[in-house]
Structures are given as C-alpha cells and as structure tokens.
Design an enzyme around this catalytic site. Structure first.
Site, PDB file in Angstrom:
ATOM      1  N   HIS A   1      12.815  -1.341 -15.429  1.00  0.00           N
ATOM      2  CA  HIS A   1      12.056  -0.139 -15.050  1.00  0.00           C
ATOM      3  C   HIS A   1      12.910   1.123 -14.951  1.00  0.00           C
ATOM      4  CE1 HIS A   1      13.613  -1.031 -11.018  1.00  0.00           C
ATOM      5  NE2 HIS A   1      13.382   0.242 -10.744  1.00  0.00           N
TER       6      HIS A   1
HETATM    7  C1  UD1 Z   1      11.069   4.525  -8.381  1.00  0.00           C
HETATM    8  C2  UD1 Z   1      12.449   4.943  -7.941  1.00  0.00           C
HETATM    9  C3  UD1 Z   1      13.456   3.873  -8.321  1.00  0.00           C
HETATM   10  C4  UD1 Z   1      13.032   2.520  -7.819  1.00  0.00           C
HETATM   11  C5  UD1 Z   1      11.617   2.218  -8.258  1.00  0.00           C
HETATM   12  C6  UD1 Z   1      11.144   0.946  -7.639  1.00  0.00           C
HETATM   13  C7  UD1 Z   1      12.856   7.363  -7.987  1.00  0.00           C
HETATM   14  C8  UD1 Z   1      13.544   8.461  -8.691  1.00  0.00           C
HETATM   15  N1  UD1 Z   1      12.876   6.183  -8.605  1.00  0.00           N
HETATM   16  O1  UD1 Z   1      11.085   4.470  -9.793  1.00  0.00           O
HETATM   17  O2  UD1 Z   1      14.715   4.175  -7.756  1.00  0.00           O
HETATM   18  O3  UD1 Z   1      13.907   1.552  -8.344  1.00  0.00           O
HETATM   19  O4  UD1 Z   1      10.748   3.278  -7.838  1.00  0.00           O
HETATM   20  O5  UD1 Z   1      10.110   0.363  -8.388  1.00  0.00           O
HETATM   21  O6  UD1 Z   1      12.333   7.568  -6.914  1.00  0.00           O
HETATM   22  N2  UD1 Z   1       3.299   4.353 -11.591  1.00  0.00           N
HETATM   23  C9  UD1 Z   1       2.039   3.809 -11.566  1.00  0.00           C
HETATM   24  N3  UD1 Z   1       1.613   3.271 -10.392  1.00  0.00           N
HETATM   25  C10 UD1 Z   1       2.343   3.237  -9.252  1.00  0.00           C
HETATM   26  C11 UD1 Z   1       3.621   3.810  -9.298  1.00  0.00           C
HETATM   27  C12 UD1 Z   1       4.101   4.359 -10.471  1.00  0.00           C
HETATM   28  O7  UD1 Z   1       1.332   3.801 -12.550  1.00  0.00           O
HETATM   29  O8  UD1 Z   1       1.885   2.720  -8.232  1.00  0.00           O
HETATM   30  C13 UD1 Z   1       3.807   4.898 -12.873  1.00  0.00           C
HETATM   31  C14 UD1 Z   1       3.478   6.380 -13.048  1.00  0.00           C
HETATM   32  O9  UD1 Z   1       3.195   6.602 -14.400  1.00  0.00           O
HETATM   33  C15 UD1 Z   1       4.784   7.049 -12.687  1.00  0.00           C
HETATM   34  C16 UD1 Z   1       5.822   6.039 -13.141  1.00  0.00           C
HETATM   35  O10 UD1 Z   1       5.238   4.774 -12.890  1.00  0.00           O
HETATM   36  O11 UD1 Z   1       4.948   8.291 -13.321  1.00  0.00           O
HETATM   37  C17 UD1 Z   1       7.137   6.135 -12.410  1.00  0.00           C
HETATM   38  O12 UD1 Z   1       6.945   6.059 -10.991  1.00  0.00           O
HETATM   39  P1  UD1 Z   1       8.006   6.742  -9.998  1.00  0.00           P
HETATM   40  O13 UD1 Z   1       7.666   6.387  -8.612  1.00  0.00           O
HETATM   41  O14 UD1 Z   1       8.180   8.173 -10.310  1.00  0.00           O
HETATM   42  O15 UD1 Z   1       9.372   6.088 -10.428  1.00  0.00           O
HETATM   43  P2  UD1 Z   1       9.753   4.559 -10.624  1.00  0.00           P
HETATM   44  O16 UD1 Z   1      10.141   4.358 -12.039  1.00  0.00           O
HETATM   45  O17 UD1 Z   1       8.708   3.693 -10.043  1.00  0.00           O
HETATM   46  N1  UDP Z   2       9.448  -7.197  -7.075  1.00  0.00           N
HETATM   47  C1  UDP Z   2       8.182  -7.743  -6.853  1.00  0.00           C
HETATM   48  N2  UDP Z   2       7.351  -7.885  -7.926  1.00  0.00           N
HETATM   49  C2  UDP Z   2       7.693  -7.541  -9.195  1.00  0.00           C
HETATM   50  C3  UDP Z   2       8.994  -6.996  -9.402  1.00  0.00           C
HETATM   51  C4  UDP Z   2       9.835  -6.824  -8.318  1.00  0.00           C
HETATM   52  O1  UDP Z   2       7.823  -8.099  -5.722  1.00  0.00           O
HETATM   53  O2  UDP Z   2       6.872  -7.706 -10.113  1.00  0.00           O
HETATM   54  C5  UDP Z   2      10.348  -7.020  -5.923  1.00  0.00           C
HETATM   55  C6  UDP Z   2      11.706  -7.666  -6.087  1.00  0.00           C
HETATM   56  O3  UDP Z   2      11.665  -9.021  -5.702  1.00  0.00           O
HETATM   57  C7  UDP Z   2      12.564  -6.818  -5.173  1.00  0.00           C
HETATM   58  C8  UDP Z   2      11.954  -5.443  -5.303  1.00  0.00           C
HETATM   59  O4  UDP Z   2      10.638  -5.647  -5.809  1.00  0.00           O
HETATM   60  O5  UDP Z   2      12.435  -7.265  -3.831  1.00  0.00           O
HETATM   61  C9  UDP Z   2      12.767  -4.632  -6.263  1.00  0.00           C
HETATM   62  O6  UDP Z   2      12.085  -3.487  -6.603  1.00  0.00           O
HETATM   63  P1  UDP Z   2      12.345  -2.690  -7.945  1.00  0.00           P
HETATM   64  O7  UDP Z   2      12.954  -3.577  -8.949  1.00  0.00           O
HETATM   65  O8  UDP Z   2      11.069  -2.042  -8.289  1.00  0.00           O
HETATM   66  O9  UDP Z   2      13.321  -1.525  -7.466  1.00  0.00           O
HETATM   67  P2  UDP Z   2      14.897  -1.415  -7.223  1.00  0.00           P
HETATM   68  O10 UDP Z   2      15.320  -2.546  -6.376  1.00  0.00           O
HETATM   69  O11 UDP Z   2      15.553  -1.376  -8.564  1.00  0.00           O
HETATM   70  O12 UDP Z   2      15.049  -0.089  -6.552  1.00  0.00           O
END
Ligand code: UD1
Ligand code: UDP
Length: 377
Positions: free
Chosen positions: A204
């Site tokens: 991601h």
């Molecule tokens: C964010 C964090 C990242 C973390 C990740 C955990 C930042 C800069 N990044 O990244 O550090 O590892 O969360 O998963 O804060 N979207 C949906 N539904 C949701 C959420 C997101 O559709 O419930 C889609 C949207 O198109 C959105 C994109 O995902 O634009 C990215 O979401 P965003 O929260 O901006 O960043 P993440 O990639 O999730």
């Molecule tokens: N996770 C989850 N379901 C998924 C993918 C990840 O419950 O489909 C959990 C995972 O076990 C971990 C956390 O989400 O506890 C990690 O989140 P993510 O990878 O989104 O973010 P990061 O840790 O890179 O910030």
C-alpha cells in the site's frame, strides 16, 4: 489525567486497543477518530473486534490531498482540543493524522506524547518520514518501539524524553492471538489454503502504488510465484491496480482488506510474508515468519539484521530469487519488548513532568493560548 488519543488509520486503531485499555484503568481518555480511514474494513471492523471504545469524536475528514487532509484534521481537532482542554495529546506512528495532531498540540501548548517515536527510513520523499520527523520534533515525550529508535532520537538531539517501551502491536497480538485462532481460522478454508503452503502479500505504500512501473513489477512477480498467494488489497492499491489494468493468475487470491483476527491467522500460518507495510513486517517477526520487504529501505532494520526480513525492492529477478531461497534463521531475539508496552506507556505518562493540573482551570493556566483562543472560540 485527561488524555486525548488521536487515531485515524488502520494501524492506529490496532495500536489504540491495548493503550486505551491500560489508560482507562486510571485516567479519562477522549478518543478522537480523524476519519482518515472510513471504509468498514479499514476502520469499524477493528473497533468491533478489538473492543475499542466508540470514539468520542469522529472528525470525518476522509481522503484527500495531503495538505487538505492534514489541514482539515488540524482545524477540526483544534476545536475539540479547545473544548476538551486535555492534559496531553497521545499520537502514534507517522500518518497525516499524527502530523496534524502534533501541530495542533504544539500550537495550543498542550503536551504531546508520540508512540513509535524515533523510527526513520531516511527517505524524505516518503510521506510518513516527514510526518515522523515533525511529530518527534514537536513531541514532549517519545515512546520508542525499539532501542534503535532511542538511539536515532539521540542522534537528533532528543535524549531526556525518549524511552524504550516496546511495541504496542506486540501487546495487541499477544492478547488477541487465542481469540483470533478461535474466531478467524475459517479464513484458511474460505481462501482454500493450508498452513505453511501459501504466501501472504500486502502492498500500500505510495512509492509502490503511485508508481505504475513499480506496481507492474509487483504484479509480474506475483504472477510468477509457484504457490498460492493471498493478497488482501488496500483500497489505495485496488484503485492503482485498476488504473494499471492489472490481471492476476489464478494462484493469486485477491480479497478485500481482512479483519485483524483474520490477518493474525493469515500471518501466523503463512510460509512467508511479502509486504511494504511497517506493521506487517513487525508482525511477521512476532510470528517467526520470514519476511520479504518490497522496498529499498526499511525503518525496521533490526528485523533485517536478525535475518528474518530481507529488503528485496520490486525487481522481479531479485524478489523471485529471495522468494525461492527463504530460510528460517536460528535465533529470534526479543527486539520489540515483552508485550507490556501499553502499561509502560501509561506509567511514563503518569511519571512525566509534563503532567498538568487536574482541573480545566489549572490546565488553562498552564496554556495561556488555550485560555486566549478558548475565549475567542
Ligand atoms: C495511510 C498512511 C500510511 C499508513 C496507512 C495504513 C499517511 C500519509 N499514510 O496511508 O502511513 O501505512 O494509512 O493503511 O497518512 N481509501 C479508501 N477507504 C478508506 C481509506 C482510504 O478508499 O477507508 C483510499 C482513498 O482513495 C484514499 C487512499 O485510499 O485516497 C489513500 O488513503 P490515505 O489515508 O490517504 O493513505 P493510505 O495509503 O491509507
Ligand atoms: N491489517 C489488517 N488487515 C489487512 C491488512 C493489514 O488487519 O487486510 C493489519 C496488520 O495486521 C497490521 C496493520 O493492519 O496490524 C498494518 O497496517 P498497514 O499495513 O495498513 O499500515 P502500516 O503498518 O504500514 O502503517
């Protein structure tokens, strides 16, 4: 004490669970959800499964460009902070929610504690790296997952306020593992996979999803693997794969993001995990499952040094070579504490001199800016 805990994204909910439980034994917690993640599978599922209290506030910011998202969180959080006048704002990790929380706390002269402080990738193009640096620069108390985090902060001149407490993700895993095994083992049957006969993949990071060349290479690799691959797809990645027009061979089982319990079962039973997630790299280590990190650098270098994690980037030849030659290292040192990080965090919050008065009036005296802005507000 009255703490304002800020959460907004998937890993923050998981980390909030043990901390919230420990905090609420003695203190008042105001839980604020920024709304950065909002799909059921990205947010509410964690509250339901882990019994995290319903947030007192949901700021409902949703997705957006980083400036807008961070700015909206700041504006809405500021209102809540002025109303609640907490003793402290508790932040974790490196999301835009973390960044916004650190800035609001600083502007309002409210002490901030940062969980997962001191981690660095040394790549400032990574959005999270900037968020961490700012959060650590502004925080009053630094709660580190690893000894290395403490050392990294010392190298930046942050010494007195940095403490190694361990990883609250380990607390969460240890306390939920038996329940996860009981309630979520069905995921293996549903996906038609068997213990140690599949690989688990998550992707991601912006660097992998926003760059079609890198994403195409990841797709190419997964299509060439000779074992079942389970790939719960983050919404960001789903969109990027659709834009790319990616297609997958039948051994790659794509699914919606899974629940935390399902993820625990998938991780624990995998032969190997390939990921660009920070949390998943650590969880692979907790479960003693070898990990390939689909990045050029990682914050979690101690897992690499211990031999359980390999940095493989996304070049197919390199990833495939690592995939085929993965081994189980002989040693598994306790790198991330003993699963009592949440208790240690609460003890430090109690001890620390950032503790302020118990009444709203006393807190306001400590923060003239809250007094001033509160009266304008
Ligand atoms: C964010 C964090 C990242 C973390 C990740 C955990 C930042 C800069 N990044 O990244 O550090 O590892 O969360 O998963 O804060 N979207 C949906 N539904 C949701 C959420 C997101 O559709 O419930 C889609 C949207 O198109 C959105 C994109 O995902 O634009 C990215 O979401 P965003 O929260 O901006 O960043 P993440 O990639 O999730
Ligand atoms: N996770 C989850 N379901 C998924 C993918 C990840 O419950 O489909 C959990 C995972 O076990 C971990 C956390 O989400 O506890 C990690 O989140 P993510 O990878 O989104 O973010 P990061 O840790 O890179 O910030």
């Amino acid at each position: 004490m009255k703490m304002l805990s800020l959460v907004g994204a998937r890993p923050e909910f998981i980390q909030a669970a043990p901390v919230s439980r420990a905090l609420r034994r003695q203190h008042r917690e105001i839980l604020v959800h920024t709304g950065q993640h909002y799909d059921y599978q990205m947010s509410q599922t964690f509250f339901d499964e882990l019994g995290i209290p319903t947030p007192d506030y949901n700021l409902g910011v949703g997705s957006g460009m980083p400036g807008k998202q961070t700015g909206e969180i700041m504006a809405r959080l500021e209102e809540v902070a002025l109303k609640e006048v907490p003793d402290l704002i508790l932040l974790r990790g490196d999301t835009n929610s973390t960044l916004a929380g650190a800035l609001v706390a600083s502007k309002l002269h409210i002490p901030a504690a940062h969980i997962e402080a001191g981690e660095r990738s040394f790549d400032r193009r990574m959005p999270e790296e900037v968020n961490r640096i700012v959060a650590d620069a502004l925080a009053d108390l630094h709660l580190c997952v690893s000894e290395k985090g403490v050392r990294q902060l010392a190298a930046e001149g942050i010494t007195q306020t940095a403490h190694f407490v361990g990883d609250v993700m380990l607390d969460a895993m240890l306390s939920n593992r038996p329940l996860a095994q009981r309630r979520a083992s069905h995921i293996l049957t549903r996906l038609q996979i068997h213990p140690r006969q599949y690989a688990l993949v998550t992707v991601h990071r912006a660097a992998n999803t926003d760059n079609p060349h890198r994403l195409a290479k990841i797709v190419e690799v997964l299509n060439q693997i000779h074992e079942p691959v389970v790939f719960p797809v983050h919404p960001r990645t789903r969109q990027a794969l659709a834009n790319l027009g990616a297609t997958f061979a039948s051994h790659v089982r794509l699914c919606e993001p899974v629940s935390y319990f399902e993820m625990m079962v998938l991780e624990e039973n995998a032969r190997l995990i390939a990921t660009d997630s920070g949390g998943v790299q650590r969880e692979a280590y907790f479960f003693s499952v070898p990990c390939l990190t689909l990045r050029e650098e990682t914050e979690w270098t101690e897992t690499v040094a211990a031999g359980w994690n390999r940095l493989v980037g996304v070049e197919p030849a390199r990833v495939l070579e690592a995939w085929q030659t993965v081994t189980i290292p002989p040693h598994h040192p306790p790198l991330f504490g003993d699963g009592t990080a949440a208790q240690k965090i609460v003890a430090l919050l109690e001890q620390d001199e950032i503790r302020y008065g118990a009444t709203d009036a006393q807190r306001r005296m400590h923060s003239p800016i809250i007094e001033l802005l509160g009266s304008i507000h």
